[in-house]
Motif scaffolding. Sequence first.
Motif, short mmCIF file in Angstrom:
data_model
loop_
_atom_site.label_atom_id
_atom_site.label_comp_id
_atom_site.label_asym_id
_atom_site.label_seq_id
_atom_site.Cartn_x
_atom_site.Cartn_y
_atom_site.Cartn_z
N ASP A 184 -11.22 3.16 -17.73
CA ASP A 184 -11.11 3.89 -16.62
C ASP A 184 -9.91 4.30 -16.03
OD1 ASP A 184 -13.83 3.84 -16.15
OD2 ASP A 184 -13.76 1.99 -14.85
N LEU A 185 -8.84 3.21 -16.45
CA LEU A 185 -7.43 3.63 -16.13
C LEU A 185 -7.07 5.06 -17.00
CD1 LEU A 185 -4.61 2.81 -15.04
CD2 LEU A 185 -4.26 1.53 -17.34
N ALA A 186 -7.29 5.08 -18.23
CA ALA A 186 -7.04 6.31 -18.90
C ALA A 186 -7.66 7.54 -18.22
CB ALA A 186 -7.55 5.98 -20.58
N LYS A 187 -8.96 7.70 -17.85
CA LYS A 187 -9.36 8.60 -16.85
C LYS A 187 -8.53 8.90 -15.72
CE LYS A 187 -14.13 7.65 -18.48
NZ LYS A 187 -15.43 7.27 -17.74
N LYS B 108 3.18 15.33 -19.58
CA LYS B 108 1.92 15.18 -20.46
C LYS B 108 0.96 13.95 -20.19
CE LYS B 108 3.20 18.12 -24.49
NZ LYS B 108 3.12 18.11 -26.06
N PRO B 109 -0.24 13.99 -20.16
CA PRO B 109 -1.06 12.80 -20.10
C PRO B 109 -0.92 11.76 -21.40
CG PRO B 109 -2.45 14.74 -19.86
CD PRO B 109 -1.26 15.24 -20.29
N PRO B 110 -0.76 10.43 -21.02
CA PRO B 110 -0.31 9.64 -22.17
C PRO B 110 -1.67 9.40 -23.13
CG PRO B 110 -0.77 8.46 -20.23
CD PRO B 110 -1.03 9.99 -19.73
N ILE B 111 -1.35 8.75 -24.16
CA ILE B 111 -2.60 8.15 -24.91
C ILE B 111 -2.40 6.62 -24.93
CG2 ILE B 111 -1.19 8.57 -27.18
CD1 ILE B 111 -3.94 8.83 -28.65
N ILE C 268 1.00 -2.23 -14.25
CA ILE C 268 2.13 -1.95 -14.81
C ILE C 268 1.99 -0.82 -15.54
CG2 ILE C 268 3.57 -2.51 -17.08
CD1 ILE C 268 2.66 -5.64 -16.24
N ILE C 269 0.97 -0.15 -15.87
CA ILE C 269 0.95 0.98 -16.67
C ILE C 269 0.89 2.28 -15.65
CG2 ILE C 269 -1.02 2.63 -18.11
CD1 ILE C 269 0.18 0.55 -19.72
N ARG C 270 0.17 1.82 -14.30
CA ARG C 270 0.46 2.93 -13.44
C ARG C 270 1.82 3.03 -13.09
NH1 ARG C 270 -4.18 -0.03 -11.39
NH2 ARG C 270 -6.16 1.19 -11.60
N GLN C 271 2.65 2.36 -13.20
CA GLN C 271 3.92 2.42 -12.65
C GLN C 271 5.03 3.11 -13.88
OE1 GLN C 271 5.91 -1.08 -11.21
NE2 GLN C 271 4.35 -1.45 -9.83
N THR C 272 4.55 3.09 -14.99
CA THR C 272 4.93 3.69 -16.22
C THR C 272 5.11 5.26 -16.06
OG1 THR C 272 4.38 2.05 -17.51
CG2 THR C 272 5.14 3.74 -18.71
N LYS C 273 6.61 5.76 -16.30
CA LYS C 273 6.44 7.50 -16.50
C LYS C 273 6.14 7.85 -17.65
CE LYS C 273 10.28 7.03 -12.64
NZ LYS C 273 11.48 7.53 -12.26
N ASN D 151 0.73 -1.21 0.04
CA ASN D 151 -0.09 0.08 0.15
C ASN D 151 1.04 1.34 0.06
OD1 ASN D 151 -2.40 -1.44 0.09
ND2 ASN D 151 -2.36 -1.75 2.21
N THR D 152 2.15 1.13 0.24
CA THR D 152 3.01 2.31 0.39
C THR D 152 3.55 2.57 -0.90
OG1 THR D 152 3.40 1.71 2.74
CG2 THR D 152 4.78 3.24 1.77
N LYS D 153 3.39 3.71 -1.60
CA LYS D 153 3.86 3.95 -2.83
C LYS D 153 4.18 2.82 -3.73
CE LYS D 153 6.65 7.72 -0.93
NZ LYS D 153 8.00 8.57 -0.90
N ALA D 154 2.93 2.11 -4.30
CA ALA D 154 2.71 1.19 -5.01
C ALA D 154 3.77 1.19 -6.25
CB ALA D 154 1.32 0.94 -5.35
N GLN D 155 3.87 2.37 -6.70
CA GLN D 155 4.55 2.63 -8.03
C GLN D 155 5.99 2.12 -8.14
OE1 GLN D 155 3.05 4.86 -6.24
NE2 GLN D 155 4.42 6.77 -6.47
N THR D 156 6.60 2.00 -6.69
CA THR D 156 7.94 1.90 -6.46
C THR D 156 8.17 0.27 -6.22
OG1 THR D 156 8.06 2.45 -3.97
CG2 THR D 156 8.32 4.22 -5.67
N PHE D 157 7.29 -0.45 -6.20
CA PHE D 157 7.18 -1.79 -5.73
C PHE D 157 6.93 -2.76 -6.73
CE2 PHE D 157 7.09 0.43 -1.79
CZ PHE D 157 7.80 -0.48 -0.89
N PRO D 158 7.71 -3.97 -6.86
CA PRO D 158 7.32 -4.87 -7.99
C PRO D 158 5.99 -5.55 -7.90
CG PRO D 158 8.75 -5.96 -6.59
CD PRO D 158 8.67 -4.06 -6.19
N ILE D 159 5.33 -5.92 -8.79
CA ILE D 159 4.10 -6.75 -8.64
C ILE D 159 4.18 -8.09 -8.39
CG2 ILE D 159 1.95 -7.27 -9.92
CD1 ILE D 159 2.51 -4.34 -11.64
N VAL D 160 3.64 -8.76 -7.71
CA VAL D 160 3.84 -10.03 -7.26
C VAL D 160 2.47 -10.77 -7.35
CG1 VAL D 160 4.44 -11.71 -5.43
CG2 VAL D 160 5.39 -9.27 -5.45
N ARG D 161 2.66 -12.03 -8.14
CA ARG D 161 1.46 -12.77 -8.42
C ARG D 161 1.02 -13.78 -7.02
NH1 ARG D 161 0.49 -13.48 -13.59
NH2 ARG D 161 2.13 -12.90 -14.95
N LYS D 162 -0.06 -13.89 -6.75
CA LYS D 162 -0.58 -14.37 -5.70
C LYS D 162 -1.85 -15.36 -5.85
CE LYS D 162 1.52 -11.95 -2.55
NZ LYS D 162 2.68 -12.48 -1.71
#
Length: 460
Positions: free
Chosen positions: A412-415, A400-403, A391-396, A8-19
Amino acid sequence: MANTEISNTKAQTFPIVRKTNSIQQIRYGCSIAALHSAAAIPGVIPITHCGPGCVDKQFMNIAFYNGFQGGGYGGGAVVPSTNATEKEVIFGGAERLRELIAASLKVLDADLFVVLTGCISDLVGDDVGSVVSEFQQQGVPIVFAETGGFKGNNFIGHELVTQAIIDQYVGDYNGPQEKGTVNVWSLLPYHNTFWRGDLTEIKRILEGAGLKVNILFGYESEGISEWKNIPKAQFNLVLSPWLGLHTAQHLEEKYGQPFLHIPVIPIGAQETSAFLRKVVEFSGLDTAQAERFIAQEETSYYNYLESFADFYAEYWWGLPAKFAVVGDSAYNLALTKFLVNQLGIIPGKQIITENPPEEYREAIRQQYQTIAKDVSTDVEFEDDSYLIHQIIRQTKFGHKPPIIFGTTWERDLAKELKGAIVEVGFPASYEVVISRAYIGYRGALTLLEKIYTTTVGASA
């Protein structure tokens, strides 16, 4: 594949783990969804031996809430099904299938019937081949493919169906092959939202370059007569990163036909002209007609772009600088090449979603290393929307907003990212598609209109 948990802490800096072993918001159908591949051939009707609801789910997901394409002559509500129940599980469903085929022959008019099996019949072990052979011996044009869900997704099912038609219906051939005739193996019918228009454009440009084209699927195909002519072609063209390779290799072994594999589906003048020159060179045809056609198409293409340049120059400050593509490998690679080379947009993240066989993945990765002379990017393979969105949320994407080129699942992610979205693949439930194409010369212009109409609308 999996759902995940992240800190929950700064999710964009942590790897994604399968559960877990679940997949959220799936992006393909099961193998029996290849019934759409059969229905995409004019005059062909699939017959399914599966549980109740299987066909309806495949139709509603892949053909309806994906551009609202409809079922066509042989798909949708037309498809006969055994709707296997507990009785067929316990006692076997061969007799039920036999009855269904006989009844279908009485009420349906088809040039070819394709029987596809589901999980129940394959697990029970129904001898579908024996049942179908009874009708084949009576002269009925019918083939079968075992497409239980555990065989793979609809991409795998597609090649099971094409091979079944080739082996059981087209049959052996020892005659001459026609110079300049090509069989095209490319987009997955119905799953690719724009397959009808795209295949029409592929046929148009290949014929413009001087080739005779067996397009095999869609409204430009001549149906089973075209399939019968497959062995007569000079060569096979596989126009995709991997789909169709197995079929082309089978045809090479069966008929001695060579094949040309071009991984990148062309979008825009640069890629399309290079594509046509490769194909014509492989065919050994005189290049004069192809060069005349290329010159005409490029002149038209760049005339339209000249007018578009006024808009592009005026609104450059409000246009996205980076993009992400989430979708199957065919469109993913093609779009990435076009966006980088034609529009100068920087690739942010590319995610391939159809779960291609492991044997093809390294070759696909290599394609992204040569997007342009000075541009390379990495690609990820993922089919779970939960993971994809993390993964997209963690992308820099910069200031400018991405397309995002993706699906309905990314709206919803694009919004959330304050970006724009262009739906380019399954599911596309905010697009109504009749004959639209995004590839070739003409398709690229349509794609440009879609991109910048969406961008301007998103910024309003």
